[in-house]
Design a protein around this motif. Structure first.
Motif, PDB file in Angstrom:
ATOM      1  N   GLN A 188       0.838  -1.211   0.000  1.00  0.00           N
ATOM      2  CA  GLN A 188       0.000   0.000   0.000  1.00  0.00           C
ATOM      3  C   GLN A 188       0.868   1.254   0.000  1.00  0.00           C
ATOM      4  N   HIS A 189       2.180   1.063  -0.212  1.00  0.00           N
ATOM      5  CA  HIS A 189       3.157   2.168  -0.242  1.00  0.00           C
ATOM      6  C   HIS A 189       3.194   2.910   1.085  1.00  0.00           C
ATOM      7  N   VAL A 190       3.071   2.159   2.172  1.00  0.00           N
ATOM      8  CA  VAL A 190       3.059   2.707   3.523  1.00  0.00           C
ATOM      9  C   VAL A 190       4.196   2.090   4.327  1.00  0.00           C
ATOM     10  N   LEU A 191       4.822   2.895   5.169  1.00  0.00           N
ATOM     11  CA  LEU A 191       5.859   2.413   6.071  1.00  0.00           C
ATOM     12  C   LEU A 191       5.201   1.739   7.268  1.00  0.00           C
ATOM     13  N   SER A 192       5.405   0.443   7.433  1.00  0.00           N
ATOM     14  CA  SER A 192       4.765  -0.298   8.529  1.00  0.00           C
ATOM     15  C   SER A 192       5.380   0.094   9.871  1.00  0.00           C
ATOM     16  N   ASP A 193       4.642  -0.138  10.938  1.00  0.00           N
ATOM     17  CA  ASP A 193       5.148   0.167  12.278  1.00  0.00           C
ATOM     18  C   ASP A 193       6.414  -0.631  12.583  1.00  0.00           C
ATOM     19  N   GLU A 194       6.440  -1.904  12.138  1.00  0.00           N
ATOM     20  CA  GLU A 194       7.597  -2.746  12.436  1.00  0.00           C
ATOM     21  C   GLU A 194       8.839  -2.248  11.720  1.00  0.00           C
ATOM     22  N   ASN A 195       8.707  -1.870  10.452  1.00  0.00           N
ATOM     23  CA  ASN A 195       9.856  -1.336   9.725  1.00  0.00           C
ATOM     24  C   ASN A 195      10.314  -0.009  10.319  1.00  0.00           C
ATOM     25  N   ARG A 196       9.342   0.824  10.703  1.00  0.00           N
ATOM     26  CA  ARG A 196       9.700   2.115  11.316  1.00  0.00           C
ATOM     27  C   ARG A 196      10.497   1.900  12.601  1.00  0.00           C
ATOM     28  N   LYS A 197      10.021   1.008  13.461  1.00  0.00           N
ATOM     29  CA  LYS A 197      10.711   0.747  14.726  1.00  0.00           C
ATOM     30  C   LYS A 197      12.100   0.167  14.478  1.00  0.00           C
ATOM     31  N   ALA A 198      12.198  -0.711  13.502  1.00  0.00           N
ATOM     32  CA  ALA A 198      13.490  -1.330  13.201  1.00  0.00           C
ATOM     33  C   ALA A 198      14.505  -0.303  12.708  1.00  0.00           C
ATOM     34  N   VAL A 199      14.070   0.600  11.849  1.00  0.00           N
ATOM     35  CA  VAL A 199      14.980   1.629  11.336  1.00  0.00           C
ATOM     36  C   VAL A 199      15.420   2.558  12.461  1.00  0.00           C
ATOM     37  N   GLN A 200      14.502   2.931  13.323  1.00  0.00           N
ATOM     38  CA  GLN A 200      14.870   3.789  14.449  1.00  0.00           C
ATOM     39  C   GLN A 200      15.859   3.089  15.381  1.00  0.00           C
ATOM     40  N   LEU A 201      15.667   1.785  15.589  1.00  0.00           N
ATOM     41  CA  LEU A 201      16.607   1.020  16.412  1.00  0.00           C
ATOM     42  C   LEU A 201      17.973   0.966  15.744  1.00  0.00           C
ATOM     43  N   LEU A 202      17.981   0.744  14.435  1.00  0.00           N
ATOM     44  CA  LEU A 202      19.229   0.705  13.679  1.00  0.00           C
ATOM     45  C   LEU A 202      20.016   1.995  13.872  1.00  0.00           C
ATOM     46  N   ARG A 203      19.340   3.100  13.744  1.00  0.00           N
ATOM     47  CA  ARG A 203      20.012   4.398  13.872  1.00  0.00           C
ATOM     48  C   ARG A 203      20.493   4.654  15.297  1.00  0.00           C
TER      49      ARG A 203
ATOM     50  N   GLN B  51      10.440  12.092   1.182  1.00  0.00           N
ATOM     51  CA  GLN B  51      10.051  12.624   2.483  1.00  0.00           C
ATOM     52  C   GLN B  51       8.592  12.322   2.806  1.00  0.00           C
ATOM     53  N   MET B  52       7.723  12.370   1.791  1.00  0.00           N
ATOM     54  CA  MET B  52       6.320  12.037   2.003  1.00  0.00           C
ATOM     55  C   MET B  52       6.161  10.590   2.475  1.00  0.00           C
ATOM     56  N   ALA B  53       6.990   9.703   1.949  1.00  0.00           N
ATOM     57  CA  ALA B  53       6.874   8.277   2.271  1.00  0.00           C
ATOM     58  C   ALA B  53       7.290   7.965   3.693  1.00  0.00           C
ATOM     59  N   ILE B  54       8.219   8.744   4.234  1.00  0.00           N
ATOM     60  CA  ILE B  54       8.770   8.409   5.551  1.00  0.00           C
ATOM     61  C   ILE B  54       8.505   9.479   6.598  1.00  0.00           C
ATOM     62  N   GLU B  55       7.640  10.455   6.319  1.00  0.00           N
ATOM     63  CA  GLU B  55       7.487  11.593   7.220  1.00  0.00           C
ATOM     64  C   GLU B  55       7.011  11.186   8.616  1.00  0.00           C
ATOM     65  N   GLU B  56       6.198  10.135   8.706  1.00  0.00           N
ATOM     66  CA  GLU B  56       5.694   9.715  10.011  1.00  0.00           C
ATOM     67  C   GLU B  56       6.772   9.073  10.875  1.00  0.00           C
TER      68      GLU B  56
ATOM     69  N   VAL C 268      12.474  -5.921   5.595  1.00  0.00           N
ATOM     70  CA  VAL C 268      13.540  -4.995   5.996  1.00  0.00           C
ATOM     71  C   VAL C 268      13.761  -5.075   7.497  1.00  0.00           C
ATOM     72  N   ALA C 269      12.674  -5.058   8.272  1.00  0.00           N
ATOM     73  CA  ALA C 269      12.792  -5.142   9.733  1.00  0.00           C
ATOM     74  C   ALA C 269      13.478  -6.438  10.140  1.00  0.00           C
ATOM     75  N   LYS C 270      13.090  -7.546   9.514  1.00  0.00           N
ATOM     76  CA  LYS C 270      13.691  -8.836   9.860  1.00  0.00           C
ATOM     77  C   LYS C 270      15.189  -8.831   9.576  1.00  0.00           C
ATOM     78  N   LEU C 271      15.600  -8.201   8.482  1.00  0.00           N
ATOM     79  CA  LEU C 271      17.022  -8.122   8.165  1.00  0.00           C
ATOM     80  C   LEU C 271      17.748  -7.242   9.179  1.00  0.00           C
ATOM     81  N   ILE C 272      17.158  -6.123   9.546  1.00  0.00           N
ATOM     82  CA  ILE C 272      17.783  -5.235  10.528  1.00  0.00           C
ATOM     83  C   ILE C 272      17.981  -5.951  11.859  1.00  0.00           C
ATOM     84  N   TYR C 273      16.967  -6.648  12.322  1.00  0.00           N
ATOM     85  CA  TYR C 273      17.093  -7.364  13.598  1.00  0.00           C
ATOM     86  C   TYR C 273      18.184  -8.439  13.517  1.00  0.00           C
ATOM     87  N   LYS C 274      18.288  -9.080  12.368  1.00  0.00           N
ATOM     88  CA  LYS C 274      19.326 -10.093  12.160  1.00  0.00           C
ATOM     89  C   LYS C 274      20.717  -9.462  12.247  1.00  0.00           C
TER      90      LYS C 274
END
Length: 285
Positions: free
Chosen positions: A17-32, A50-55, A274-280
């Motif tokens: 749906q071209h939306v950033l999922s909560d799990e991917n968002r949390k994973a990216v924030q953890l990565l950073r 920026q529109m895709a990731i603004e949230e 993406v989240a699964k790869l980040i956690y790995k």
């Protein structure tokens, strides 16, 4: 040690749906939070990224328009790889020959050619001809949701467009046989590379404007080594980065041609690959 994580957006970081999922968002924030830089690499322009990731409140470095532009964390354009005037003229000759609609991307926004009085109806008809299902169902609402009109530039003559510095040209097709015919003609033009982010489009950039080449430029700018970089994607426009970096991952739903180039594979975008790869990655640090 991984220092940079580069992710495609549509079909990779974003779900169907071209939306950033909560799990991917949390994973990216953890990565950073662990000191690893995260950078989207997209066929979208900077506004679209920026529109895709603004949230997510990330405001990361970003590779845009398939490698035609690179922006730093402050939104400053640092590197640009535009099409040459000769290349634009040659591509335009093909567009004119087949009477195609096209988008011309500049650093100021997306440019289109239209000399009429009813712009919204014109754009709706374009979307209905060849666009993803979610766009065709309610084109105007979709355009308003992504703030399509905020950076839209309308030129009444092709001369007005060609006077600008063009970073990417995109055209879309509902007739896939015509798409293949146009692709074959474009591939005879020197100085360009033609890729796609979906079955129904073609994206034309300078031969220097690929995700792979731009990531190499970013590495040179910030001092990253290739083995310190992870790249992940799902589309044909991701191949130039997947084939240039040793830590390359294809999404689970990616075409076989993409999987053949990547060294590794993760889950699909529908399953937060993406989240699964980040956690790995973090678990192995």
């Amino acid at each position: 040690m991984i220092r940079l994580f580069v992710s495609d957006l549509d079909g990779t970081l974003l779900n169907d749906q071209h939306v950033l999922s909560d799990e991917n968002r949390k994973a990216v924030q953890l990565l950073r939070s662990k000191g690893i830089s995260f950078m989207p690499a997209s066929g979208r322009d900077y506004h679209g990224v920026q529109m895709a990731i603004e949230e997510s409140y990330l405001q990361p470095k970003a590779i845009c328009l398939n490698g035609a532009e690179f922006y730093d964390n402050d939104g400053k354009l640092l590197i640009s790889n535009p099409l040459s005037k000769d290349s634009v003229a040659a591509v335009q000759a093909v567009i004119d020959k087949y009477e195609l609609d096209a988008d011309y991307y500049t650093s100021l926004g997306r440019c289109i050619l239209y000399g009429g009085d009813d712009l919204k109806t014109h754009l709706i008809e374009r979307i209905k001809k060849a666009a993803p299902k979610e766009m065709r169902e309610d084109p105007l609402r979709f355009m308003e949701r992504i703030k399509f009109f905020d950076t839209l530039i309308v030129e009444k003559t092709i001369e007005g467009i060609l006077e600008r510095t063009i970073l990417k040209i995109e055209t879309r097709f509902d007739d896939l046989e015509l798409r293949e015919q146009v692709l074959q003609e474009l591939e005879t033009i020197e100085g360009i590379i033609t890729t796609s982010s979906s079955l129904h489009n073609l994206e034309i950039n300078s031969i220097e404007a690929t995700k792979g080449h731009m990531i190499e430029q970013v590495c040179e700018t910030y001092g990253y080594k290739k083995e310190e970089v992870i790249v992940i994607g799902d589309g044909m426009n991701d191949i130039p980065m997947l084939e240039r970096f040793p830590n390359s991952y294809a999404m689970g739903q990616a075409p076989q041609a993409v999987k053949d180039v990547a060294k590794f594979e993760t889950d699909s975008n529908a399953n937060d690959g993406v989240a699964k790869l980040i956690y790995k990655i973090l678990a192995e640090m």
